[in-house]
Scaffold this motif. Structure first.
Motif, PDB file in Angstrom:
ATOM      1  N   MET A   1       0.838  -1.198   0.000  1.00 30.93           N
ATOM      2  CA  MET A   1       0.000   0.000   0.000  1.00 30.93           C
ATOM      3  C   MET A   1       0.879   1.257   0.000  1.00 30.93           C
ATOM      4  O   MET A   1       1.719   1.424   0.884  1.00 30.93           O
ATOM      5  N   PRO A   2       0.711   2.145  -0.986  1.00 32.43           N
ATOM      6  CA  PRO A   2       1.481   3.392  -0.979  1.00 32.43           C
ATOM      7  C   PRO A   2       1.125   4.247   0.235  1.00 32.43           C
ATOM      8  O   PRO A   2       0.027   4.139   0.788  1.00 32.43           O
ATOM      9  N   LYS A   3       2.043   5.094   0.634  1.00 31.05           N
ATOM     10  CA  LYS A   3       1.755   6.001   1.744  1.00 31.05           C
ATOM     11  C   LYS A   3       0.721   7.050   1.348  1.00 31.05           C
ATOM     12  O   LYS A   3      -0.172   7.388   2.121  1.00 31.05           O
ATOM     13  N   VAL A   4       0.854   7.572   0.117  1.00 29.17           N
ATOM     14  CA  VAL A   4      -0.025   8.644  -0.356  1.00 29.17           C
ATOM     15  C   VAL A   4      -0.440   8.379  -1.797  1.00 29.17           C
ATOM     16  O   VAL A   4       0.398   8.025  -2.627  1.00 29.17           O
ATOM     17  N   SER A   5      -1.725   8.559  -2.077  1.00 29.83           N
ATOM     18  CA  SER A   5      -2.230   8.577  -3.448  1.00 29.83           C
ATOM     19  C   SER A   5      -2.592  10.011  -3.805  1.00 29.83           C
ATOM     20  O   SER A   5      -3.251  10.702  -3.024  1.00 29.83           O
ATOM     21  N   ILE A   6      -2.166  10.435  -5.006  1.00 31.54           N
ATOM     22  CA  ILE A   6      -2.476  11.781  -5.486  1.00 31.54           C
ATOM     23  C   ILE A   6      -3.356  11.653  -6.714  1.00 31.54           C
ATOM     24  O   ILE A   6      -2.999  10.974  -7.683  1.00 31.54           O
ATOM     25  N   ILE A   7      -4.510  12.298  -6.690  1.00 32.32           N
ATOM     26  CA  ILE A   7      -5.474  12.239  -7.788  1.00 32.32           C
ATOM     27  C   ILE A   7      -5.369  13.531  -8.586  1.00 32.32           C
ATOM     28  O   ILE A   7      -5.538  14.627  -8.048  1.00 32.32           O
ATOM     29  N   ILE A   8      -5.092  13.397  -9.892  1.00 36.78           N
ATOM     30  CA  ILE A   8      -4.841  14.566 -10.738  1.00 36.78           C
ATOM     31  C   ILE A   8      -5.734  14.509 -11.975  1.00 36.78           C
ATOM     32  O   ILE A   8      -5.438  13.768 -12.923  1.00 36.78           O
ATOM     33  N   PRO A   9      -6.820  15.270 -12.021  1.00 40.43           N
ATOM     34  CA  PRO A   9      -7.626  15.346 -13.243  1.00 40.43           C
ATOM     35  C   PRO A   9      -6.842  16.037 -14.349  1.00 40.43           C
ATOM     36  O   PRO A   9      -6.080  16.976 -14.095  1.00 40.43           O
ATOM     37  N   VAL A  10      -7.030  15.579 -15.586  1.00 36.03           N
ATOM     38  CA  VAL A  10      -6.311  16.162 -16.726  1.00 36.03           C
ATOM     39  C   VAL A  10      -7.308  16.533 -17.806  1.00 36.03           C
ATOM     40  O   VAL A  10      -7.990  15.667 -18.363  1.00 36.03           O
ATOM     41  N   TYR A  11      -7.400  17.830 -18.092  1.00 37.39           N
ATOM     42  CA  TYR A  11      -8.250  18.297 -19.185  1.00 37.39           C
ATOM     43  C   TYR A  11      -7.817  19.705 -19.591  1.00 37.39           C
ATOM     44  O   TYR A  11      -7.835  20.626 -18.770  1.00 37.39           O
ATOM     45  N   GLY A  12      -7.404  19.864 -20.830  1.00 38.18           N
ATOM     46  CA  GLY A  12      -7.108  21.175 -21.372  1.00 38.18           C
ATOM     47  C   GLY A  12      -5.977  21.907 -20.687  1.00 38.18           C
ATOM     48  O   GLY A  12      -6.023  23.132 -20.542  1.00 38.18           O
ATOM     49  N   GLU A  18       3.256  20.121 -17.650  1.00 31.40           N
ATOM     50  CA  GLU A  18       4.663  19.809 -17.413  1.00 31.40           C
ATOM     51  C   GLU A  18       5.122  20.344 -16.065  1.00 31.40           C
ATOM     52  O   GLU A  18       5.782  19.631 -15.297  1.00 31.40           O
ATOM     53  N   ARG A  19       4.775  21.585 -15.759  1.00 26.83           N
ATOM     54  CA  ARG A  19       5.145  22.181 -14.476  1.00 26.83           C
ATOM     55  C   ARG A  19       4.548  21.406 -13.312  1.00 26.83           C
ATOM     56  O   ARG A  19       5.216  21.121 -12.320  1.00 26.83           O
ATOM     57  N   CYS A  20       3.287  21.037 -13.440  1.00 33.49           N
ATOM     58  CA  CYS A  20       2.622  20.271 -12.394  1.00 33.49           C
ATOM     59  C   CYS A  20       3.281  18.909 -12.210  1.00 33.49           C
ATOM     60  O   CYS A  20       3.613  18.513 -11.088  1.00 33.49           O
ATOM     61  N   ALA A  21       3.479  18.190 -13.309  1.00 32.36           N
ATOM     62  CA  ALA A  21       4.027  16.835 -13.234  1.00 32.36           C
ATOM     63  C   ALA A  21       5.421  16.821 -12.634  1.00 32.36           C
ATOM     64  O   ALA A  21       5.746  15.955 -11.808  1.00 32.36           O
ATOM     65  N   ARG A  22       6.254  17.756 -13.018  1.00 33.39           N
ATOM     66  CA  ARG A  22       7.610  17.798 -12.463  1.00 33.39           C
ATOM     67  C   ARG A  22       7.576  18.027 -10.952  1.00 33.39           C
ATOM     68  O   ARG A  22       8.338  17.407 -10.205  1.00 33.39           O
ATOM     69  N   SER A  23       6.710  18.900 -10.495  1.00 31.41           N
ATOM     70  CA  SER A  23       6.635  19.149  -9.056  1.00 31.41           C
ATOM     71  C   SER A  23       6.155  17.908  -8.304  1.00 31.41           C
ATOM     72  O   SER A  23       6.547  17.679  -7.156  1.00 31.41           O
ATOM     73  N   LEU A  24       5.340  17.095  -8.954  1.00 30.26           N
ATOM     74  CA  LEU A  24       4.858  15.859  -8.328  1.00 30.26           C
ATOM     75  C   LEU A  24       5.923  14.765  -8.350  1.00 30.26           C
ATOM     76  O   LEU A  24       6.157  14.083  -7.349  1.00 30.26           O
ATOM     77  N   PHE A  25       6.573  14.594  -9.486  1.00 29.76           N
ATOM     78  CA  PHE A  25       7.569  13.532  -9.610  1.00 29.76           C
ATOM     79  C   PHE A  25       8.831  13.819  -8.792  1.00 29.76           C
ATOM     80  O   PHE A  25       9.582  12.894  -8.479  1.00 29.76           O
ATOM     81  N   GLU A  26       9.063  15.072  -8.448  1.00 30.45           N
ATOM     82  CA  GLU A  26      10.248  15.433  -7.675  1.00 30.45           C
ATOM     83  C   GLU A  26       9.989  15.489  -6.167  1.00 30.45           C
ATOM     84  O   GLU A  26      10.824  15.968  -5.402  1.00 30.45           O
TER      85      GLU A  26
END
Length: 223
Positions: A1-12, A18-26
């Protein structure tokens, strides 16, 4: 079980994903599940997301990219995410916003240290060139008091600055449509919470995008 799940809607959000994803992956927290939910976006948002992910190979096994069968709106997208999240704690992130790289580690540690059902943090409102204001997002000592504060607009009802223990996701009536769906969901989750903790640090960067329908229609009352 992961410690945290992050839910990210994607539309438009091809200008911002890119800015959002990098901040999440880092993020400094390693044990994370990322649920990117494509609501049949008509642009290149998902293509850009996949390209960015290639630069973070250690995150690939943690990422789910799900495409809805049809454009369903923010509420249904969040519902899919909440029903499929596997993490011990669950939080949301809008894909035109971004976060401090320490956000989820700090919030998770706070939750564990204080046995909190929900952890709230502050956030910054920015127009991408300057900070408009910093929001102190919790003036409550308990989850029930925070409900009252949200209803009277003393505190924001946003989901993306609140880390919830997955165990409070029960008896939730998922709203239909997009208007006020954050409030409807947040109030129900807070009602199921027994303990609340607060971090007085602005970890979340809320991008005030005048072109976004949801932000024009619903968020002025929340910030």
């Amino acid at each position: 079980m992961p410690k945290v799940s992050i839910i990210i809607p994607v539309y438009g959000v091809e200008k911002y994903i890119e800015r959002c994803a990098r901040s999440l992956f880092e993020q400094t927290l390693d044990d994370i599940e990322y649920l990117f939910i494509d609501d049949c976006t008509p642009d290149k948002s998902v293509e850009i997301l996949k390209r960015v992910l290639e630069e973070y190979p250690h995150r690939k096994s943690q990422v789910v990219i799900h495409r809805m069968e049809q454009n369903s709106g923010q509420a249904k997208v969040r519902e899919w995410g909440m029903r499929n999240a596997r993490g011990e704690y669950v939080i949301h992130c809008d894909s035109d916003d971004w976060v401090d790289v320490h956000m989820y580690e700090e919030m998770y540690n706070k939750a564990i240290d204080e046995d909190a059902d929900v952890v709230v943090c502050d956030y910054v409102v920015t127009n991408d060139t300057s900070i408009i204001k910093t929001i102190n997002a919790c003036h409550a000592k308990s989850a029930k008091q925070l409900i009252e504060n949200c209803l009277f607009q003393r505190d924001p009802w946003s989901l993306w600055n609140k880390l919830f223990n997955r165990k409070v996701y029960y008896n939730i009536e998922y709203p239909k449509g997009a208007m006020g769906e954050d409030m409807a969901t947040t109030i129900q989750l807070l009602w199921n919470c027994k303990t609340l903790s607060y971090i007085n640090k602005p970890y979340y960067q809320y991008f005030y995008n005048s072109e976004s329908i949801t932000k024009v229609c619903t968020r002025d009352s929340c910030i």
